[in-house]
Design an enzyme around this catalytic site. Structure first.
Site, short mmCIF file in Angstrom:
data_model
loop_
_atom_site.label_atom_id
_atom_site.label_comp_id
_atom_site.label_asym_id
_atom_site.label_seq_id
_atom_site.Cartn_x
_atom_site.Cartn_y
_atom_site.Cartn_z
CG ASP A 157 -2.09 0.12 1.19
OD1 ASP A 157 -2.07 1.75 1.01
OD2 ASP A 157 -2.76 0.93 1.87
N GLY A 207 -5.00 3.53 -7.65
CA GLY A 207 -4.26 3.94 -9.34
C GLY A 207 -4.16 5.20 -10.01
CG ASP A 228 -9.61 3.52 1.42
OD1 ASP A 228 -8.40 3.00 0.43
OD2 ASP A 228 -9.16 2.94 2.70
C1 GLA Z 1 -5.83 2.46 3.26
C2 GLA Z 1 -5.66 1.10 2.02
C3 GLA Z 1 -7.44 0.21 3.08
C4 GLA Z 1 -6.35 -0.36 3.82
C5 GLA Z 1 -5.93 0.54 4.62
C6 GLA Z 1 -4.98 0.35 6.25
O1 GLA Z 1 -6.00 3.80 3.49
O2 GLA Z 1 -6.64 1.74 0.62
O3 GLA Z 1 -7.68 -0.32 2.15
O4 GLA Z 1 -4.97 -0.86 3.55
O5 GLA Z 1 -5.04 1.83 4.05
O6 GLA Z 1 -3.92 1.83 6.94
#
Ligand code: GLA
Length: 425
Positions: A157, A207, A228
């Site tokens: 991430d 993206g 998200d």
């Molecule tokens: C981001 C990701 C989420 C989750 C959080 C965790 O927002 O997009 O899916 O993994 O981090 O902190």
């Protein structure tokens, strides 16, 4: 006799020569890893329900429930720990899990003992999105640690990599920033491959930089296409809308990821849960449930374990569905399936059933000709779809039909035009 013995010896000598001349090269080549994610990964992830509260106990309970509820048998295999498992690095740079996860190896062994696989989470940045330790400058070390623990899946991430690395090291240079991001994802790919363990590699950078264009070459098996998800219809529908046009980038081993499922979370109605699940299947999306499994209601379990809908998602052809057309607040999506079958989804995105009152199904726009016989995948009944038929759907509900032998309009291609799409955080 003598000739045949001579011939056999010559063949043996040639065979051993060939074998010995091949051995050094064969020994140098790293063994090919088995391919992963030939169909979209299915499982459960901790974030959407537990967020930062998740602990070892919750992961074990999720594994138990996947088995007990029949979800494992329906295909949900990965049990993925999201953010907040990370502790501190020791003097050698080795990362340790925090107090919520006392023994990662034991946890992985437990999940594996149930016939399931286990996933973990990190960031290419110094910190994860929740502010825990990321993998920046420790990529190889972390990948080796995951392999030692027996990890089968990594969600990577971007988080602080954007502000702390890209923007600080290349201020005002977007092209260089994007190059850095691509390099960071490719670096972890190399680190994972060097472990020799097959690990599904999930990109999460929302993206940016049309990730779908470069993720497969950087080793991504799936990549988030948006910011998200939240358990609200407007967010689920907004994410769905942003997938139109991305279908050409998906295929076996590499998938668009419109984010994890919210089925059973928040205040989504049953119709909204059904539509969310149906459309993620139409999109060949990873199906990572994110609900509270030990307290799952029967109607939610029925949605998540609908085998016919899962079969759409997991279709071996791996062609993502596309939006064929929309009219008012009604959208019609189609997905081509193995063996020439076709899935058709009609959704009512409007606020009441009257949104569908002017709607008549146009089979010609789907490249079909005449009445089509199929199975309604939510009622299980055989249905006939006739051209220009008026359909009434409840607000935010879906009609999902699988037509095994579509009658195609040969005068027109069945492939709808794709649309361009920009990344949206
Ligand atoms: C981001 C990701 C989420 C989750 C959080 C965790 O927002 O997009 O899916 O993994 O981090 O902190």
């Amino acid at each position: 006799m003598r000739n045949s013995v001579t011939l056999s010896l010559a063949v043996l000598a040639l065979a051993s020569l060939t074998a010995s001349s091949q051995t050094p090269a064969a020994a140098q080549a790293p063994p090919a890893l088995p391919q992963v994610a030939l169909t979209p990964p299915m499982g459960w992830n901790s974030w959407n329900f537990f967020a930062e509260k998740v602990s070892d106990k919750d992961i074990r309970a999720a594994a138990d429930q996947l088995v007990a509820t029949g979800m494992k048998d329906a295909g949900y295999i990965y049990v993925n720990i999201d953010d907040t498992w990370e502790g501190e690095r020791d003097a050698n740079g080795v990362l340790h899990s925090n107090a919520k996860f006392p023994d990662m190896k034991a946890l992985a062994d437990y999940v594996h003992s149930k016939g399931l696989k286990i996933g973990i989470y990190s960031s290419p940045g110094p910190k994860t999105c929740a502010g825990y330790e990321g993998s920046y400058n420790h990529e190889a070390q972390d990948a080796q640690l995951y392999a030692q623990w027996g990890i089968d899946y990594l969600k990577y991430d971007a988080c602080s990599f954007i502000q702390e690395v890209m923007e600080k090291q290349a201020p005002n240079d977007k092209a260089e920033q994007m190059r850095m991001m691509r390099a960071a994802y490719a670096k972890m790919d190399q680190a994972l491959k060097a472990t020799g363990r097959p690990i599904v590699y999930s990109f999460c950078q929302y993206g940016w930089d049309a990730v779908w264009e470069w993720a497969p070459a950087a080793g991504g098996n799936l990549w988030r296409t948006t910011g998200d998800i939240h358990p609200r219809w407007d967010r689920v529908y907004a994410i769905l809308s942003q997938q139109a046009g991305l279908e050409k980038y998906a295929g076996p081993g590499h998938w668009n990821d419109p984010d994890m499922l919210e089925v059973g979370n928040g205040k989504l109605t049953l119709a909204e849960n059904r539509t969310h699940f149906s459309m993620w299947a139409m999109l060949a999306a990873p199906l990572l449930a994110g609900n509270d499994l030990p307290n799952m209601k029967p109607e939610i379990k029925a949605i998540l374990t609908n085998r016919d809908v899962i079969a759409i998602d997991q279709d071996p052809l791996g062609r993502q569905g596309s939006r064929a057309y929309s009219e008012g607040e009604v959208e019609v999506w189609t997905r081509h399936l193995a063996g020439g079958a076709l899935a058709i989804a009609v959704i009512n995105a409007g606020d009441n059933r009257y949104s569908t009152h002017p709607f008549h199904l146009n089979l010609c726009k789907l490249g079909l000709h005449g009445t089509q016989t199929g199975k309604d995948l939510w009622t299980g009944k055989t249905v006939e779809l006739t051209d220009n038929e008026s359909l009434e759907l409840a607000s935010h509900d879906v009609l999902l039909v699988r037509v095994e032998k579509p009658i195609v309009n040969t005068a027109r291609s069945m492939q709808p035009a794709t649309q361009s799409q920009a990344a949206v955080k």
